[in-house]
Write a protein that holds these residues in place. Structure first.
Motif, PDB file in Angstrom:
ATOM      1  N   LEU A  83      -7.380  34.486  23.745  1.00  0.00           N
ATOM      2  CA  LEU A  83      -6.764  35.651  23.112  1.00  0.00           C
ATOM      3  C   LEU A  83      -7.693  36.271  22.077  1.00  0.00           C
ATOM      4  N   ILE A  84      -8.353  35.403  21.296  1.00  0.00           N
ATOM      5  CA  ILE A  84      -9.244  35.932  20.253  1.00  0.00           C
ATOM      6  C   ILE A  84     -10.382  36.709  20.884  1.00  0.00           C
ATOM      7  N   GLN A  97       0.656  31.516  16.471  1.00  0.00           N
ATOM      8  CA  GLN A  97       1.697  30.665  17.021  1.00  0.00           C
ATOM      9  C   GLN A  97       1.417  30.222  18.452  1.00  0.00           C
ATOM     10  N   VAL A  98       0.438  30.859  19.064  1.00  0.00           N
ATOM     11  CA  VAL A  98       0.219  30.577  20.466  1.00  0.00           C
ATOM     12  C   VAL A  98      -0.435  29.212  20.645  1.00  0.00           C
ATOM     13  N   ARG A  99      -0.294  28.620  21.835  1.00  0.00           N
ATOM     14  CA  ARG A  99      -0.862  27.308  22.076  1.00  0.00           C
ATOM     15  C   ARG A  99      -2.377  27.350  21.929  1.00  0.00           C
ATOM     16  N   ALA A 100      -2.944  26.264  21.439  1.00  0.00           N
ATOM     17  CA  ALA A 100      -4.373  26.244  21.106  1.00  0.00           C
ATOM     18  C   ALA A 100      -5.251  26.608  22.294  1.00  0.00           C
TER      19      ALA A 100
END
Lengths: 988, 379
Positions: free
Chosen positions: A100-101, A91-94
């Motif tokens: 994050l990954i 859901q997080v912004r692209a």
């Protein structure tokens, strides 16, 4: 790699999908992530209150023993946390997503620590975890280099040649043995053998590294020419090439075993290299973590006064050498012409060929490089570890985890993946030791070797395409931004430059006029060209219409005769392996031939012959069922499953654990109920497996399944809950479980059937087991055939052919894949139950993925993918091959046994090859080091390994469809009038 | 294509049947299951050498009366492979099977051998489950139970003045059996427990050694095979460990130093192993023959030799009778190369205790003995 950026492509389908997904009618139709969020929060809260307060569904259900509860609760919390993380990721912004990954590995580690803390607090235990920073860091680097030695070549082959090369581990070994041969040579032996003089001698080590690189590279090149080139020429699928590489690895391992034996050897480049004092001392700091003791002790403590960590010179050289060669490879890929060619071939071989790149040469070069690097690593690793032919396999599976973690095919990804996995592997050991101590599991540190897999599986669920992919995206974003900003800057500067020019309209005016005129002329030229073309077209049609009538007559005749032959052909029944009838006939013939071989296998009495036949039937039943399962998953549904043995293992372990008497740490259920539960558990696991893995690419799915098998095997070794059959919980293995109908059989039918078979004693239990196995096999076969002929079978096949198309036709792919996985898993569990009864005990080694999984794969490939009849023939074949080779193996011991002459002949040929022919290459010393007194003897067991490999490779090269290929299910063409076809042909 | 393949198969079948038809004079066959493939394949050459030394010895002893042949098959370390190999051995007419090595291999093989009436004498299977296995009295083993050796190790450790030992052991049935039993017997503190897989490339000896050193342990109990044991002892020495090192029968051998590049690291190592008989003639005889045959270093070679000798003696004593009984009878107070053996009702040996050996420099000697009733004593 600089991939062109297409902003249009990314937004094209967005709005339409949104339209389809909006308009929720009721709660269930809310977006999936919302439902998942509720589930995640429930799992977290439920697990938390379970761990800390002893409440929650798992505790209330009363289904589990307290040991199992403590096992399930942390898993529940972990799953909840991972799910939550995944929802956040989705859901997080692209722009944040890639960051994050890349951070997920750290997050996953943090989550595991929190779960551990909860578990320890809840159970009222305290764990002390001591990290020696130097030890963890340096040992981590060592593991990274060790995994990298296989992973670099693996990922390079994957990048350019697009298949997973299982023979890569053998290439490492090959390099090690070249180093040993050099050490034993007359030129270098004095260096290796000389007493320690306090000075490191580099000569032998350097020679070994260089020659291992060149010779192993040449071997890789040769194998590529002989084997893989043929597959490329035939457009072989990556799956087929992967299995061929498995065959190649068996051949190489067999040859290494035959030449060097199974014993271990140490490569001594110079005695000084291997002294215990030949180390670099790193000052050490120790971090102590106190878990489960929040109130009394600080979470973290530092201590600096611990003894320094000694890192051996040989390890230092290995780490430096490995990372240097990986970075050199990166340089080669990105800065040289050949590297660019390799990347071009990797991106699109056809396009590369069309722009003048010699694609085959690039393939050859890649094979040389990937094998050469492995060989080089092998020479260096031989200076650290004792070498024997099994070593490669220890590194292969973690190397797969490394390249998947770093995204398959990415070299920088592999380096980062190796660093992460290596450090994690090293850091997990103190954690496991500390926690194992606290939880009464002294052997918990045995789990250290599966940590890479557990971590990988957890991470793949979060980032289904690996970290390398996220890195690459992130990189692309960065470059894009850079370009944009640079472009703006460029623009601005250019505008500035243009200002003076703009002030010179006198110069530009005539230019403008020139362009206008040029444009006008272009239009005229285009018009003219179009007219010319249409004229030519008209002329051609006229010409065709005015064809001489004679030619027309002739062509009609040809068409007629063709039609005649066509008609005649149709009257004859087409018997071919790929028709229903032909397939049945060939099946019957093959089956009878195999049965005849069984009949002719030597045996001494009717009792031993009965035992032998019953054993063969049972084994065919077990392997046949396992192959059915693999065929359903891989052959029909198209999911590459390397985890058959996981489901078989679940079947065997659950049956064993549940039916072992309570007094012996089991649960004391009847074998039948236990089997039902085992089948149920296995099917549930299969179904659940579909959800996280449905999004994974084929290769990633394969790695996840193979990791599951490995996890189960290590759990059997190290987890006390997986032990039964003895009053001691320290006894590894599951045994002493009852087998179905055993007492009924011995008290009744055994005697009658024994008389019937003319045994003079009661028939042994294995006869009943053979009947059970045969019945199960036939029943499952019938069931599968019915199911696969149904619409469901067609849906599965359509998923295999093209997922997108079947999705487009309204099929819920996830559900069908899950059902296929569940059914296959249930069948595999049946095989596991039969196997448990046949072996009378279950030990970790029976699930050896390399042996058992690949044997089933061999049956699947040789028998014929997609055809269940082929599965039975394949299974029969692998069982019989084992027996035939055993007959050969034992014949050496006695002159009275069949084939004794043959084995002596083979011995003398082998001895001649090794001493006379091989003697030209290697020294007598190297022969005497392996064979006692220099008496060269052929190891038939390992010849068997090499020959099975040759059968796999040869079978795939000659026909990649197997013995009994799948029968294509096409609707029959309606017999149209011959005129129609002739007209069509004429028109063409 | 298809026809050619079928023709080939037919030719093969005919050839197979023709080759099978020929056979020579019969002799007495003893089978041997050896782990030629799999995780402990590195010890198979040692078993093979011990097997051929044993064969030569029995043919010398029973010269003129019996002509023995030793038929070896690969058991792997894997139940299915072992059981299939046992079936082939039985099919070729062996009277007794020596083996198998791994406990899983033995349990599966006995399920084939027992119905065929062939006794098995294992030379290396130590799992406790084999004691109570449903083998109808056909299963024997010359290796004593791990539980007893763990007690011996406890006494040895106490006698060495150990206070805070680290326990390093392998995650297989032998290592886990010894390790877990030692841990439960040890009344004092244990500083670190670490299990590892002895396959090369699956453990890091330096990290294990560092765990011992940074844990402040005063000693190490090492339940290992020889190759991994040597790597760990070398690593301990490299990390500057100076405490007591105590090992079990995997490393209690003069040849252990052969696994080292730097044998000085072995100094001070204490190790236990089954006690040889009163006059260790069998032992010295085996060892000289083994050395003459250029035998490879290994584990359980003495036991392999004894198993073959017991099998031959049993066959010679009663060639046509119930071999179960004969083996049990021969195996009563039997003085072998690996110790004095008596089989109990379960086919396990009642050990006569252990000898406690040590390396001084690189010299190997066994000055002390341990027995269940007498404890530690000087020889």
């Amino acid at each position: 790699m600089a991939r062109p950026y297409h902003p249009k492509r990314e937004v094209s389908f967005g709005p339409s999908r949104l339209v389809l997904n909006t308009a929720p009618r009721h709660w269930l139709a809310r977006p999936g992530w919302l439902r998942a969020l509720v589930l995640a929060l429930f799992l977290l809260v439920d697990g938390y209150i379970g761990l800390i307060h002893g409440l929650g569904t798992i505790v209330w259900s009363g289904l589990f023993t307290s040991q199992l509860e403590w096992l399930l609760l942390p898993i529940e919390v972990m799953v909840g946390a991972l799910l939550l993380l995944r929802i956040i990721l989705s859901q997080v912004r692209a722009s944040w997503k890639s960051t994050l990954i890349v951070l997920t590995p750290i997050l996953v580690v943090l989550i595991s620590f929190v779960v551990l803390e909860l578990l320890l607090t809840g159970s009222g235990r305290k764990a002390t975890i001591k990290f020696n920073l130097s030890s963890v860091g340096l040992s981590g680097l060592y593991w990274s280099a060790a995994y990298l030695s296989v992973a670099v070549g693996l990922t390079l082959t994957y990048k350019v040649q697009r298949f997973a090369n299982f023979a890569q581990a053998e290439m490492v070994l090959f390099g090690s043995y070249i180093a040993l041969l050099l050490m034993w040579s007359n030129r270098f032996f004095p260096i290796s053998d000389s007493p320690s003089d306090g000075i490191l001698n580099w000569e032998l080590l350097l020679w070994a590294g260089v020659s291992a690189f060149v010779i192993t590279g040449a071997l890789g090149f040769a194998i590529d020419r002989v084997v893989y080139k043929r597959f490329r020429a035939k457009m072989g699928t990556p799956q087929v090439m992967m299995i061929a590489s498995l065959g190649v690895s068996m051949i190489l391992r067999g040859l290494l075993y035959m030449r060097f034996g199974a014993g271990t050897f140490r490569f001594v480049p110079d005695r000084d290299w291997r002294l215990t004092t030949s180390t670099i001392k790193f000052p050490a700091e120790q971090v102590t973590l106190h878990l489960g003791d929040a109130g009394n002790q600080p979470l973290m403590e530092m201590a600096t006064s611990v003894s320094p960590y000694a890192f051996a010179y040989s390890k230092f050289t290995f780490v430096i050498g490995m990372f240097a060669i990986a970075i050199l490879l990166l340089f080669l890929l990105h800065r040289t012409r050949f590297g660019r060619q390799m990347r071009a071939v990797a991106d699109n071989p056809d396009l590369a060929a069309s722009s003048g790149i010699h694609v085959e040469r690039v393939h050859g070069g890649t094979a040389f490089l990937s094998s050469g690097i492995a060989g080089f690593a092998g020479a260096l690793i031989a200076a650290i570890l004792p070498i024997n032919p099994e070593l490669g396999l220890s590194l292969l599976l973690p190397a797969f985890a490394v390249i998947v973690l770093g995204t398959i095919g990415s070299v920088p990804g592999a380096i980062i993946g190796a660093l992460i996995v290596g450090l994690l592997r090293a850091a997990s050991e103190p954690v496991l030791i500390g926690v194992g101590d606290a939880l009464d599991r002294p052997s918990a540190s045995g789990f250290a070797q599966v940590v890479p897999f557990v971590f990988l599986v957890g991470l793949l669920l979060l980032a289904p395409r690996g970290i390398g992919f996220a890195l690459q995206n992130w990189n692309i974003d960065r470059i894009k931004k850079q370009r944009l900003s640079r472009q703006n800057a460029h623009y601005a500067s250019r505008v500035k430059l243009l200002i003076p020019i703009g002030r010179l309209p006198v110069v530009t005016a005539p230019l403008r006029g020139f362009f206008e005129r040029a444009n006008h002329r272009r239009e005229i030229i285009l018009d003219w060209l179009t007219n010319a073309l249409s004229l030519f077209w008209a002329a051609r049609i006229n010409y065709l219409a005015k064809l001489p009538s004679k030619a027309k007559v002739l062509s009609n005749r040809i068409v007629e005769t063709r039609n005649l032959s066509h008609i005649r052909h149709r009257h004859l029944p087409r018997i071919d392996r790929e028709t229903e009838r032909g397939s049945w006939i060939l099946f019957a013939i093959l089956f009878l031939v195999l049965a005849a071989i069984v009949f002719m296998l030597p045996s001494v009495s009717s009792l031993t012959k009965t035992l032998q036949v019953a054993r063969i039937v049972t084994l065919v039943g077990i392997f046949g069922l396992a192959s059915f399962s693999l065929n359903l998953h891989t052959g029909i549904t198209g999911m590459t499953n390397f985890g058959v043995i996981f489901f078989v293992g679940i079947g065997a372990v659950v049956v064993g654990l549940l039916s072992t008497p309570v007094a012996l740490n089991g649960y004391g259920w009847s074998p039948w109920t236990a089997t039902l539960i085992a089948v149920g558990i296995s099917a549930t696991l299969g179904w659940l497996l579909a959800y996280p893995t449905a999004r994974l690419r084929m290769d990633y799915f394969a790695i996840v399944t193979i990791s599951l098998g490995e996890m189960l095997r290590i759990s059997l070794q190290a987890e006390p809950l997986m032990r039964a059959g003895s009053t001691l919980t320290s006894a590894i293995g599951i045994s002493q479980y009852p087998r179905p109908l055993e007492s009924w059989w011995e008290n009744g039918p055994a005697h009658r059937i024994g008389d019937l078979l003319g045994l003079h004693v009661a028939a042994p239990y294995v006869v009943l087991l053979a009947m059970l196995a045969a019945t199960t096999l036939i029943a499952v076969w019938f069931l599968l055939n019915t199911l696969l002929a149904s619409p469901w079978g067609r849906i599965l096949r359509s998923i295999r052919e093209d997922e997108v198309v079947s999705q487009h036709h309204g099929h819920n792919i996830l559900i069908h894949k899950a059902a296929s996985l569940a059914l296959g898993a249930a069948i595999a569990a049946l095989a596991g139950a039969l196997w448990a009864w046949l072996n009378t005990s279950i030990w970790p080694d029976f699930m050896n993925p390399v042996r058992t999984t690949f044997l089933i794969w061999a049956a699947f490939i040789v028998g014929g993918r997609g055809n269940n009849r082929g599965m039975i023939i394949g299974a029969f074949l692998i069982v019989i091959v084992e027996f035939i080779f055993n007959v050969l193996v034992v014949s050496r011991g006695s002159s009275s046994l069949p084939f004794h002459g043959l084995t002596s002949l083979m011995d003398s040929i082998f001895s001649w090859l090794v001493t006379s022919i091989g003697g030209l290459v290697w020294s007598i010393r190297s022969i005497e080091a392996v064979f006692p007194n220099g008496d060269v003897e052929l190891s038939l067991t390992h010849l068997k390994l090499a020959l099975i490999g040759m059968v796999i490779v040869g079978g795939l090269v000659s026909s990649s469809k197997g013995l009994l290929p799948e029968i294509p299910r096409r609707p029959k063409h309606p017999p149209g009038p011959p005129e129609d076809t002739s007209e069509r042909k004429e028109a063409a | 294509m298809k026809l050619r393949g079928l023709f080939g198969l037919l030719v093969m079948t005919v050839a197979v049947s023709l080759l099978m038809a020929c056979g020579g004079a019969s002799s007495v066959k003893i089978g041997m299951l050896s782990p030629q493939t799999g995780p402990i394949a590195q010890f198979a050459p040692g078993f093979a050498s011990a097997g051929s030394v044993g064969l030569a010895s029995i043919n010398e002893v029973y010269d003129g009366n019996f002509e023995f042949e030793l038929i070896t098959a690969d058991s792997g370390c894997d139940s299915t492979t072992a059981a299939t190999a046992a079936q082939t051995l039985i099919d070729s007419g062996v009277l007794v099977i020596v083996g198998a090595a791994c406990s899983g291999a033995s349990t599966a093989a006995i399920a084939v051998a027992a119905p065929a009436g062939v006794p098995m004498i294992s030379y290396a299977s130590t799992a406790p489950a084999l004691t109570t296995a449903d083998d109808n009295g056909y299963f024997f083993r010359i290796v004593p139970s791990d539980a007893q050796q763990a007690v011996a190790l406890t006494d040895v450790a106490s006698a060495a003045g150990v206070k805070n030992p680290a326990v390093l052991y392998m995650t297989n049935d032998y290592g886990a059996g010894l390790g877990d039993n030692f841990i439960s017997n040890w009344s004092g503190e244990i500083c670190t427990k670490a299990a590892y897989d002895p396959a090369e490339g699956k453990y890091d000896a330096s990290a294990l050694a560092q765990a011992v050193v940074s844990g402040g342990c005063d000693s190490v109990l090492l339940m290992s095979y020889s190759t991994d044991g040597a790597s760990i002892v070398e690593a301990l020495s490299a990390q500057g460990f100076e405490g007591v090192m105590i090992g079990a029968d995997g490393i209690a051998d003069a040849n252990f130093t052969g696994d080292f590049t730097d044998a000085s690291a072995v100094d001070g190592l204490i190790a236990t192993r089954p006690r040889p008989g009163k006059d260790s003639v069998a032992k010295s005889k085996f060892e000289s023959a083994y050395a003459a045959a250029d035998g490879k270093d290994g584990i359980y070679t003495h036991e392999t030799y004894d198993a073959i000798k017991i099998a031959a003696a049993a066959i010679a004593s009663d060639p046509d009778g119930d071999l179960r009984v004969a083996v049990a009878k021969i195996g009563t107070n039997y003085d072998g190369a690996s110790g004095n053996h008596t089989f109990d009702a379960n086919g396990d040996v009642i050990g006569t205790g252990y000898e406690v050996c040590q390396f001084t420099g690189t010299n190997f000697s066994c000055p002390r003995v341990w027995s269940a009733d007498g404890g530690l004593a000087t020889k």
